[in-house]
Design a protein around this motif. Sequence first.
Motif, PDB file in Angstrom:
ATOM      1  N   VAL A 128      42.912 -77.506 -38.362  1.00  0.00           N
ATOM      2  CA  VAL A 128      43.893 -78.130 -39.223  1.00  0.00           C
ATOM      3  C   VAL A 128      43.758 -79.636 -38.833  1.00  0.00           C
ATOM      4  O   VAL A 128      43.741 -80.557 -39.797  1.00  0.00           O
ATOM      5  N   THR A 129      43.435 -80.060 -37.904  1.00  0.00           N
ATOM      6  CA  THR A 129      43.438 -81.395 -37.355  1.00  0.00           C
ATOM      7  C   THR A 129      42.096 -81.988 -38.066  1.00  0.00           C
ATOM      8  O   THR A 129      42.321 -83.195 -38.440  1.00  0.00           O
ATOM      9  N   LEU A 130      40.986 -81.314 -37.962  1.00  0.00           N
ATOM     10  CA  LEU A 130      39.891 -81.766 -38.179  1.00  0.00           C
ATOM     11  C   LEU A 130      39.848 -82.010 -39.991  1.00  0.00           C
ATOM     12  O   LEU A 130      39.528 -82.897 -40.480  1.00  0.00           O
ATOM     13  N   ILE A 131      40.488 -80.907 -40.549  1.00  0.00           N
ATOM     14  CA  ILE A 131      40.783 -81.058 -42.199  1.00  0.00           C
ATOM     15  C   ILE A 131      41.443 -82.281 -42.342  1.00  0.00           C
ATOM     16  O   ILE A 131      41.385 -83.333 -43.448  1.00  0.00           O
ATOM     17  N   GLN A 132      42.889 -82.567 -41.665  1.00  0.00           N
ATOM     18  CA  GLN A 132      43.485 -83.648 -41.856  1.00  0.00           C
ATOM     19  C   GLN A 132      42.818 -85.110 -41.791  1.00  0.00           C
ATOM     20  O   GLN A 132      42.935 -85.755 -42.448  1.00  0.00           O
ATOM     21  N   ALA A 133      42.149 -85.045 -40.690  1.00  0.00           N
ATOM     22  CA  ALA A 133      41.162 -86.307 -40.337  1.00  0.00           C
ATOM     23  C   ALA A 133      40.290 -86.514 -41.569  1.00  0.00           C
ATOM     24  O   ALA A 133      39.794 -87.607 -42.207  1.00  0.00           O
ATOM     25  N   MET A 134      39.698 -85.529 -41.984  1.00  0.00           N
ATOM     26  CA  MET A 134      38.613 -85.670 -43.297  1.00  0.00           C
ATOM     27  C   MET A 134      39.333 -86.052 -44.468  1.00  0.00           C
ATOM     28  O   MET A 134      39.092 -86.913 -45.281  1.00  0.00           O
ATOM     29  N   VAL A 135      40.419 -85.541 -44.680  1.00  0.00           N
ATOM     30  CA  VAL A 135      41.338 -86.172 -45.927  1.00  0.00           C
ATOM     31  C   VAL A 135      41.658 -87.380 -45.607  1.00  0.00           C
ATOM     32  O   VAL A 135      41.770 -88.200 -46.758  1.00  0.00           O
ATOM     33  N   ALA A 136      42.159 -87.732 -44.506  1.00  0.00           N
ATOM     34  CA  ALA A 136      42.699 -89.226 -44.407  1.00  0.00           C
ATOM     35  C   ALA A 136      41.437 -90.092 -44.647  1.00  0.00           C
ATOM     36  O   ALA A 136      41.727 -91.173 -45.202  1.00  0.00           O
ATOM     37  N   PHE A 137      40.409 -89.907 -44.161  1.00  0.00           N
ATOM     38  CA  PHE A 137      39.165 -90.494 -44.257  1.00  0.00           C
ATOM     39  C   PHE A 137      38.952 -90.844 -45.854  1.00  0.00           C
ATOM     40  O   PHE A 137      38.699 -91.910 -46.335  1.00  0.00           O
ATOM     41  N   LEU A 138      38.763 -89.823 -46.488  1.00  0.00           N
ATOM     42  CA  LEU A 138      38.668 -89.646 -47.854  1.00  0.00           C
ATOM     43  C   LEU A 138      39.410 -90.506 -48.831  1.00  0.00           C
ATOM     44  O   LEU A 138      39.143 -91.152 -49.782  1.00  0.00           O
ATOM     45  N   CYS A 139      40.750 -90.449 -48.459  1.00  0.00           N
ATOM     46  CA  CYS A 139      42.083 -91.089 -49.012  1.00  0.00           C
ATOM     47  C   CYS A 139      41.819 -92.429 -48.775  1.00  0.00           C
ATOM     48  O   CYS A 139      41.939 -93.108 -49.639  1.00  0.00           O
TER      49      CYS A 139
ATOM     50  N   LEU B 106      48.057 -92.208 -50.368  1.00  0.00           N
ATOM     51  CA  LEU B 106      48.131 -90.825 -49.382  1.00  0.00           C
ATOM     52  C   LEU B 106      47.394 -91.249 -48.017  1.00  0.00           C
ATOM     53  O   LEU B 106      47.652 -90.559 -46.898  1.00  0.00           O
ATOM     54  N   ALA B 107      46.484 -92.144 -47.856  1.00  0.00           N
ATOM     55  CA  ALA B 107      45.794 -92.615 -46.727  1.00  0.00           C
ATOM     56  C   ALA B 107      46.772 -92.880 -45.635  1.00  0.00           C
ATOM     57  O   ALA B 107      46.386 -92.330 -44.291  1.00  0.00           O
ATOM     58  N   PHE B 108      47.654 -93.463 -45.558  1.00  0.00           N
ATOM     59  CA  PHE B 108      48.319 -93.994 -44.437  1.00  0.00           C
ATOM     60  C   PHE B 108      49.023 -92.753 -43.965  1.00  0.00           C
ATOM     61  O   PHE B 108      49.006 -92.724 -42.688  1.00  0.00           O
ATOM     62  N   PRO B 109      50.018 -92.183 -44.663  1.00  0.00           N
ATOM     63  CA  PRO B 109      50.676 -90.936 -44.155  1.00  0.00           C
ATOM     64  C   PRO B 109      49.599 -89.905 -43.438  1.00  0.00           C
ATOM     65  O   PRO B 109      49.975 -89.391 -42.475  1.00  0.00           O
ATOM     66  N   MET B 110      48.664 -89.769 -44.366  1.00  0.00           N
ATOM     67  CA  MET B 110      47.428 -88.998 -43.710  1.00  0.00           C
ATOM     68  C   MET B 110      46.849 -89.406 -42.325  1.00  0.00           C
ATOM     69  O   MET B 110      46.665 -88.512 -41.445  1.00  0.00           O
ATOM     70  N   VAL B 111      46.820 -90.703 -42.167  1.00  0.00           N
ATOM     71  CA  VAL B 111      46.238 -91.066 -40.723  1.00  0.00           C
ATOM     72  C   VAL B 111      47.223 -90.714 -39.755  1.00  0.00           C
ATOM     73  O   VAL B 111      47.065 -90.581 -38.685  1.00  0.00           O
ATOM     74  N   LEU B 112      48.543 -91.152 -40.090  1.00  0.00           N
ATOM     75  CA  LEU B 112      49.624 -90.804 -39.307  1.00  0.00           C
ATOM     76  C   LEU B 112      49.811 -89.450 -38.771  1.00  0.00           C
ATOM     77  O   LEU B 112      50.027 -89.117 -37.625  1.00  0.00           O
ATOM     78  N   SER B 113      49.630 -88.598 -39.729  1.00  0.00           N
ATOM     79  CA  SER B 113      49.862 -87.120 -39.529  1.00  0.00           C
ATOM     80  C   SER B 113      48.429 -86.632 -38.483  1.00  0.00           C
ATOM     81  O   SER B 113      48.402 -85.662 -37.645  1.00  0.00           O
TER      82      SER B 113
END
Length: 176
Positions: free
Chosen positions: A83-94, A101-108
């Motif tokens: 899940v952490t790797l998926i979140q990091a990938m989504v944060a990078f793509l955002c 959504l990029a900032f909340p995804m980076v924090l999460s």
Amino acid sequence: MGTAERRGAPTEGGPAHLAARRNPDARDHDIQAGRGGTGPAGHATAEERPYDRPLWIEESARRRRMPDPVRTAAVRAVLIIAVTLIQAMVAFLCTLAGSWLAFPMVLSSVASTVVATWGALDVWVTRQVWNQRNGVVSVPSSTARALRRERRRARRQARAQERIRRRGGTGQLSHS
């Protein structure tokens, strides 16, 4: 490929008829070597027909199964890390897309990284605790095995003494 397989000797864990003779020079190890001709009337013998061989031969596990608590912690850690790797990938793509959504995804992702680290450490700690409580019995001279044997012997002696006391005996084995 070992010499025993080339000569048709029985392999470990299987009868002699399961050890098919193989051609050591063949690139494809499923190709069997000829045994110096064919059977009666020019037909291939039963050992030369590839479809008479078993599909697989059971082999014992190389390593013992992990204890249940350790396996549970490992599965939990793998899921958290995924899940952490998926979140990091989504944060990078955002971030690349310039999304809000990029900032909340980076924090999460940062928080999830902390949790994933905890999960990996949990596996290690659980394994250490299990080994300490149950002992490692991988070798015959294991200290844990000797201690258990000693405890069993002491329990047997205590039970025998208790039986003698209950019967009212004075500790004598014979009545003469």
